[in-house]
Design a protein around this motif. Sequence first.
Motif, PDB file in Angstrom:
ATOM      1  N   LEU A   1       5.442   6.662  -6.498  1.00  0.00           N
ATOM      2  CA  LEU A   1       4.309   6.594  -7.749  1.00  0.00           C
ATOM      3  C   LEU A   1       4.167   7.783  -8.486  1.00  0.00           C
ATOM      4  O   LEU A   1       3.913   7.655  -9.595  1.00  0.00           O
ATOM      5  CB  LEU A   1       2.876   6.843  -6.780  1.00  0.00           C
ATOM      6  CG  LEU A   1       2.366   5.381  -6.461  1.00  0.00           C
ATOM      7  CD1 LEU A   1       0.897   5.777  -5.569  1.00  0.00           C
ATOM      8  CD2 LEU A   1       2.186   4.381  -7.496  1.00  0.00           C
TER       9      LEU A   1
ATOM     10  N   ASN B   1       4.013   7.145  -2.090  1.00  0.00           N
ATOM     11  CA  ASN B   1       3.688   8.387  -2.919  1.00  0.00           C
ATOM     12  C   ASN B   1       4.828   8.867  -3.720  1.00  0.00           C
ATOM     13  O   ASN B   1       4.470   8.962  -4.890  1.00  0.00           O
ATOM     14  CB  ASN B   1       2.754   9.154  -2.255  1.00  0.00           C
ATOM     15  CG  ASN B   1       1.895   9.870  -2.967  1.00  0.00           C
ATOM     16  OD1 ASN B   1       1.261   9.479  -4.041  1.00  0.00           O
ATOM     17  ND2 ASN B   1       1.943  11.317  -2.958  1.00  0.00           N
TER      18      ASN B   1
ATOM     19  N   GLY C   1      -2.829   9.626  -5.706  1.00  0.00           N
ATOM     20  CA  GLY C   1      -1.707   9.296  -4.919  1.00  0.00           C
ATOM     21  C   GLY C   1      -2.164   8.522  -3.693  1.00  0.00           C
ATOM     22  O   GLY C   1      -3.447   8.142  -3.556  1.00  0.00           O
ATOM     23  N   VAL C   2      -1.180   8.274  -2.977  1.00  0.00           N
ATOM     24  CA  VAL C   2      -1.315   7.332  -1.683  1.00  0.00           C
ATOM     25  C   VAL C   2      -1.117   8.088  -0.644  1.00  0.00           C
ATOM     26  O   VAL C   2       0.003   8.649  -0.336  1.00  0.00           O
ATOM     27  CB  VAL C   2      -0.372   6.091  -1.748  1.00  0.00           C
ATOM     28  CG1 VAL C   2      -0.707   5.283  -0.467  1.00  0.00           C
ATOM     29  CG2 VAL C   2      -1.048   5.103  -2.854  1.00  0.00           C
TER      30      VAL C   2
ATOM     31  N   ASN D   1      -4.872   4.885   1.439  1.00  0.00           N
ATOM     32  CA  ASN D   1      -5.669   4.607   0.190  1.00  0.00           C
ATOM     33  C   ASN D   1      -5.130   5.389  -1.070  1.00  0.00           C
ATOM     34  O   ASN D   1      -4.486   6.614  -0.682  1.00  0.00           O
ATOM     35  CB  ASN D   1      -7.156   4.843   0.441  1.00  0.00           C
ATOM     36  CG  ASN D   1      -7.621   6.235   0.960  1.00  0.00           C
ATOM     37  OD1 ASN D   1      -8.402   7.042   0.376  1.00  0.00           O
ATOM     38  ND2 ASN D   1      -7.089   6.808   2.057  1.00  0.00           N
ATOM     39  N   TYR D   2      -5.352   4.912  -2.212  1.00  0.00           N
ATOM     40  CA  TYR D   2      -5.071   5.597  -3.484  1.00  0.00           C
ATOM     41  C   TYR D   2      -6.423   6.298  -3.845  1.00  0.00           C
ATOM     42  O   TYR D   2      -7.474   5.945  -3.912  1.00  0.00           O
ATOM     43  CB  TYR D   2      -4.978   4.565  -4.661  1.00  0.00           C
ATOM     44  CG  TYR D   2      -4.542   5.259  -5.729  1.00  0.00           C
ATOM     45  CD1 TYR D   2      -3.159   5.717  -5.821  1.00  0.00           C
ATOM     46  CD2 TYR D   2      -5.298   4.816  -6.701  1.00  0.00           C
ATOM     47  CE1 TYR D   2      -2.973   6.382  -7.065  1.00  0.00           C
ATOM     48  CE2 TYR D   2      -4.844   5.510  -8.106  1.00  0.00           C
ATOM     49  CZ  TYR D   2      -3.715   6.207  -8.209  1.00  0.00           C
ATOM     50  OH  TYR D   2      -3.229   6.671  -9.583  1.00  0.00           O
TER      51      TYR D   2
ATOM     52  N   TYR E   1      -2.758   0.558   1.766  1.00  0.00           N
ATOM     53  CA  TYR E   1      -1.424   0.522   1.939  1.00  0.00           C
ATOM     54  C   TYR E   1      -1.201   1.077   2.931  1.00  0.00           C
ATOM     55  O   TYR E   1      -0.964   2.319   3.547  1.00  0.00           O
ATOM     56  CB  TYR E   1      -1.322   1.809   0.721  1.00  0.00           C
ATOM     57  CG  TYR E   1      -1.657   1.382  -0.821  1.00  0.00           C
ATOM     58  CD1 TYR E   1      -0.761   0.784  -1.571  1.00  0.00           C
ATOM     59  CD2 TYR E   1      -2.978   1.863  -1.142  1.00  0.00           C
ATOM     60  CE1 TYR E   1      -1.177   0.455  -2.988  1.00  0.00           C
ATOM     61  CE2 TYR E   1      -3.398   1.546  -2.406  1.00  0.00           C
ATOM     62  CZ  TYR E   1      -2.204   0.741  -3.167  1.00  0.00           C
ATOM     63  OH  TYR E   1      -2.519   0.458  -4.784  1.00  0.00           O
TER      64      TYR E   1
END
Lengths: 405, 276
Positions: free
Chosen positions: B107, B104, A288-289, A293-294, A26
């Motif tokens: 999300l 984020n 989360g990101v 990366n998640y 990401y």
Amino acid sequence: MTMTNSPRQAREPDAAGLFGRFGGAYMPETLMPALRELREELAKADADAAFHARRRQILADYVGRPSPLFPAETLTKELGGAQIFLKREDLNHTGAHKINNCVGQILLAERMGKRRVIAETGAGQHGVATATVCALFGLRCVIYMGAADMARQAPNVARMRLLGAEIRAVQSGAATLKDAMNEALRDWITHVEDSYYLLGTGAGPHPYPTMVRDFQRIIGEETREQVFARCGRLPDALVACVGGGSNAIGLFHPFLAEPSVRCYGVEAGGFGLASGKHAACLSGGRPGVLHGNYTYLLQDEDGQILDAHSVSAGLDYPGVGPEHAQLRESGRVTYATVDDDEALAAFHWLARSQGILPALESAHALAFARRLAPTMTPDEILVVNLSGRGDKDLDTVLQHKGDAA
Amino acid sequence: MNRLDARLAQLRAQNRAGLVCYFMAGDPDFDASRTLLAGLGAAGADVIELGLPFSDPVADGPTIQKAHLRARAAGQTTARTLALVAALRETDATTPVVLMGYLNPALQYGVQNFFAEAAASGADAALLLDLPVEHAAPFRAAARSSGLHLIAMTAPTSDDARLAEILRGVSGFVYHATINGTTGAARCSPAEVSTAIARVRRHTTLPVAAGFGIREPAQARDLAEQADLVVIGSQLVETLAQGGASAALESVYGFARALRGAAQSVRAPCARGSRP
């Protein structure tokens, strides 16, 4: 039984870099072509026997591998449980496991024709290792380091400068590793054509988590051979500290397909999970990101990333490598936390009982082993990854003396 | 057809490049931000790009990083940003709003909720800087089901193969970052931008916005010969920080005048008609 290491293909991420739902890439579009170029070069290098031969040669002649596996008899006797072995990554050139990854990545940077290397550092161990390989290969080196970390890891700042690196102090946020990584990524976005980003842990965008893991697997591969040579069998338990998690994944990975080998990752509990001042993403975070990366992160309800806290600068990061996130969810690896005080006590314990000053990062793993060993039997084997040496931490330890010893 | 589609159609009919003005939501605080946004349409902004504050904005340079900090210090959250859009709609029913931020917070809001509530608040599109095409499909579907465009981004480093992949099935407009760098960094080079935009157009018929590194009206006017939309961000954010809302609106007006001048003096109507 076989001595073959478990095949790493068995646990590869998918094409998008996902370990289950974790990982990925990401990143802003500007960097995506560079990540693809890196993946392609890595695949070519991986298929090139000469690349691996050269890497192994440097690891032997320059880093001093294999690192010893030391039977810590005093610890074993004192705890009265499992036989404790220390994997001595602290004896590597530059004093930590970080150099294993840097040797691999600098060879890639050279293959790609990059003349400038960027890196972030927390405790300074990755910065020192990067500055070292850049000096060895004659490449320009720019290291981003949080101003708070520069203050608490002054010896490493001096070492990096002596090695010819340019250190850029990062003032934003809590001025620690997360902020250094933001700034290193901004540099990479701006100088993507001529610069190589030498990321220091098994986190970040694909392919970094896989690449760093593969360059750190040598820790586990050697451990496997050394335990087998000495005891004729596999170890029963492995313990390593987890910040981003590169020393832990390097130790665990060659054993993941062996169900009898229990793996324990130890996160920094800081002032304790309940205090909210810690760096334990897997125990106290949510997915989360961040940084491509998640994964599990320390964050608030709004998705804003929180500042981590640990007495150890190398664990002071609000994220964790995505493969650890997946290993936590699958249950294959158990994750625990050790608070600042317990880690400091373990530092003194190892110094007095075995004559080794561990890095404060590694002291977290030792502290957990101190709890675990008495629950095991004397015929069982426990390996603790001593990922780095503690010389860099003397100021911090002396400041806390009295609270912990 | 949402407000963004209507505005893009209008710009095409008027044969002029549009001005996209970026401000951070809640900078310096909610009420001041609300007042500023209400004045943007009249000052000449064709599209409002509204920043979603985030703790770790890796694609932003120092100017916009400070805006993230100011907004967060004043208590701005994703929910409050959607409330800000709703407040804007009380006085401005037509100027399209593109939410621009990082993945984020969206999300954590919940992807479906984020797009649905953004649409309900009166936003028209979203651009998430750290969401590359590799991971975009589920987000695009969620945006589309709420009637929002998910704006795709291209960079100088995107080659033809990648552009084809990025621009397949996108909607709204395409945001081209004119430089390899963070927002507000170096000035872009007109020749390179011209080549890059021509390359982007080989893969899409959508309007192309040029952003990053545009600081002066004259530079914006030059870019308007290549791009359908010109994005001004750091320059406006800096002006707001230094001189307050009236200085920022004055600056918006200056850019708007430059772009409208460009339409009249430079662009021949047939040049535009050749593109759908």
